[in-house]
Design an enzyme around this catalytic site. Structure first.
Site, PDB file in Angstrom:
ATOM      1  N   SER A  62       1.041  -0.870   0.212  1.00 19.01           N
ATOM      2  CA  SER A  62      -0.175   0.070   0.066  1.00 19.01           C
ATOM      3  C   SER A  62       0.499   0.724   0.281  1.00 19.01           C
ATOM      4  O   SER A  62       2.438   1.559   0.354  1.00 19.01           O
ATOM      5  CB  SER A  62      -1.256  -0.066   1.101  1.00 19.01           C
ATOM      6  N   LYS A  63      -0.186   2.833   0.119  1.00 17.93           N
ATOM      7  CA  LYS A  63       1.193   3.802  -0.035  1.00 17.93           C
ATOM      8  C   LYS A  63       1.898   3.676   1.341  1.00 17.93           C
ATOM      9  O   LYS A  63       3.002   5.217   0.840  1.00 17.93           O
ATOM     10  CB  LYS A  63      -0.303   4.969  -0.241  1.00 17.93           C
ATOM     11  N   ARG A  64       1.389   3.552   2.058  1.00 18.03           N
ATOM     12  CA  ARG A  64       2.056   3.712   3.567  1.00 18.03           C
ATOM     13  C   ARG A  64       3.124   2.748   3.220  1.00 18.03           C
ATOM     14  O   ARG A  64       4.394   3.001   3.595  1.00 18.03           O
ATOM     15  CB  ARG A  64       1.333   2.916   4.658  1.00 18.03           C
TER      16      ARG A  64
END
Ligand code: GLU
Length: 494
Positions: free
Chosen positions: A253-255
């Site tokens: 994910s973006k994280r």
């Protein structure tokens, strides 16, 4: 039958690593079978699709060397074709107009939720009488088009990666919407065609033989098979590739700090290494080879060797693959890759006038590189040996001395060695390998010390470090830029 595959990105963001990996598998499969690789831009979601993302995706595929044979085709140019397909389904009574309002759908969902049931459309407008329809029309309701899904139907296919996959019709959420309601004033009585319908019509029209895409599309596949049947078309083979997982085993994910392939480019990964690594995310070569070009991988690629389980992203592996590519590159290949990183770091680079010096520097650092940039990367939490880091000393006026260098320079007799080196160097306007080696030998003899001591002292004074790339080459580079003598002087002054 000629193999025809496609990559069908939605332009709702920059080229994502997951899409790029799906493109790699499609490319490999097409090339393995002498087939065609088609690029289709799925921009039916007009709110989220942007032309700059389309451009970003095209640029990214080109940078990665994933050239396509046909396209890019944009779904937004093909709406008429989808409308014809919808009409065909309406005519054959497999699709119908549904006038259920959003308020009614909300109410339905609320009652289902209250019962703890999964939300689904209850097919209430499947069999409207002409009179009922006329009433809704008179009331000004705009219908969506729904395609009938038989709850009793079991939908199965033999997936090239996962084997037999089965879905129950009742798990597909009721009759599916294939076109939105027409907007007021539109010159069609059918609105925006929706994703599953457009994909199927395109895959039929483009004569796609194999649909290779991420595992997150499995539920769509069940719906799409029903649409193929409804449209009387042959069903292609499906290959659902495993998702890319974060190093911790969660969905990437973006994280995780990396979403688009440009993040990798910015960190100093080269295109060949990235496609090589993406190939290894879920596939392994029969002979266990791990470094290969796309062409070499294509010779051996098959879905029998694609894993079902998600592929964990492994930064150490990527760094290793990248270093293999960087080490193999000639200075001429490496230099243009390094220059943008040097410039971004604020180093003064005169690419034309200083080419021989820059090529010598590229040749010197090439064998130690893991990435073009290097240093600590916040997004990965890792430190790599990179071109900006390793070459900093050649671009800065005065390196700061590390603790080990200070200790080395403080040893007895080292000042004499440095003075002797400085005097010898001052006599050499030009310096080459033999000259540099001769100079070290001379000073070693003169000072009556071990050569290792001379070398460690010279390195400490020149670079502020006690380890680093080849000392002779470093000395030549620094002397050519008139940096060697001032550094020896600075070290003598400590
Ligand atoms: N447009 C879809 C996506 O970006 C791909 C659909 C497909 O490959 O069938 O995920």
């Amino acid at each position: 039958m000629t193999v025809r595959v496609r990559i069908a990105p939605s332009p709702t963001g920059n080229l994502h690593i997951g899409t790029a990996r799906t493109a790699v598998f499609n490319w490999l499969y097409a090339h393995r079978h002498g087939g065609q690789f088609i690029l289709r831009i799925e921009d039916t979601d007009t709110e989220r699709s942007k032309t700059e993302y389309t451009q970003n995706i095209l640029d990214g595929l080109k940078w990665l060397g994933l050239n396509w044979d046909e396209g890019p085709f944009a779904q937004s140019d093909r709406l008429e074709l989808y409308r014809q397909g919808i009409q065909k389904l309406l005519d054959s009574k497999l699709a119908y107009r549904c006038y259920t309002s959003s308020a009614e759908l909300d109410e339905l969902r609320a009652t289902q939720e209250a019962r703890g049931a999964a939300p689904r459309y209850d097919n209430r407008h499947r069999n409207l009488t002409p009179e009922q329809e006329a009433e809704f029309v008179a009331a000004g309701r705009q219908p969506v088009i729904r395609f009938m899904i038989d709850d009793q139907r079991e939908i199965s296919w033999i997936d090239a990666v996962r084997g037999k996959v089965s879905w129950q019709g009742s798990d597909l959420g009721g009759d599916m919407v294939i076109a939105r309601a027409a907007q007021d004033g539109a010159n069609h009585d059918v609105g925006q065609p929706l994703y599953n319908l457009a994909v199927v019509i395109d895959d039929i029209d483009m004569q796609i033989t194999q649909v290779i895409r991420g595992e997150d599309h499995i539920a769509n596949t069940a719906k799409q098979i029903l649409l193929y049947e409804g449209l009387g078309a042959a069903i292609p083979e499906f290959s659902h590739t495993p998702l890319i997982l974060s190093p911790a085993g969660k969905k990437l994910s973006k994280r995780d700090g990396v979403t688009s392939i440009w993040d990798f480019k910015d960190m100093g990964y080269v295109a060949g290494a990235l496609t090589n690594y993406m190939t290894l995310l879920g596939w392994s070569a029969p002979d266990a080879q791990e470094i290969f070009s796309l062409d070499e991988a294509a010779k051996q690629f098959s879905f029998d060797r694609v894993n079902k389980a998600g592929a964990k992203f492994d930064w150490d592996k990527l760094n290793w693959v990248n270093s293999q590519y960087l080490h193999k590159m000639t200075p001429e290949e490496l230099l243009p890759e390094l220059i943008p990183f040097w410039e971004a770091a604020g180093y003064q680079v005169d690419a034309a006038a200083d080419r021989p010096w820059l090529l010598r520097l590229a040749a010197l650092i090439g064998p130690s590189l893991e990435t073009l940039k290097g240093g600590f990367e916040e997004r990965t939490g890792l430190t790599t040996q990179g071109g900006v880091e390793i070459s900093r000393t050649f671009f800065t006026a005065n390196p700061t001395l590390g603790a080990e260098a200070i200790a080395q320079l403080g040893q007895e007799g080292v000042k004499d060695i440095l003075t002797s080196l400085q005097t010898a160097l001052a006599e050499l306007a030009e310096i080459d390998e033999d000259g540099a080696k001769g100079l070290l030998d001379r000073v070693t003899k003169e000072q009556g010390v071990k050569k290792g001591v001379v070398m460690r002292s010279l390195r400490a004074a020149l670079t502020g470090e006690v380890h680093g790339p080849d000392l002779i080459q470093s000395l030549i580079l620094l002397h050519q830029h008139h940096l060697a003598i001032p550094r020896l002087q600075a070290a003598l002054a400590t």
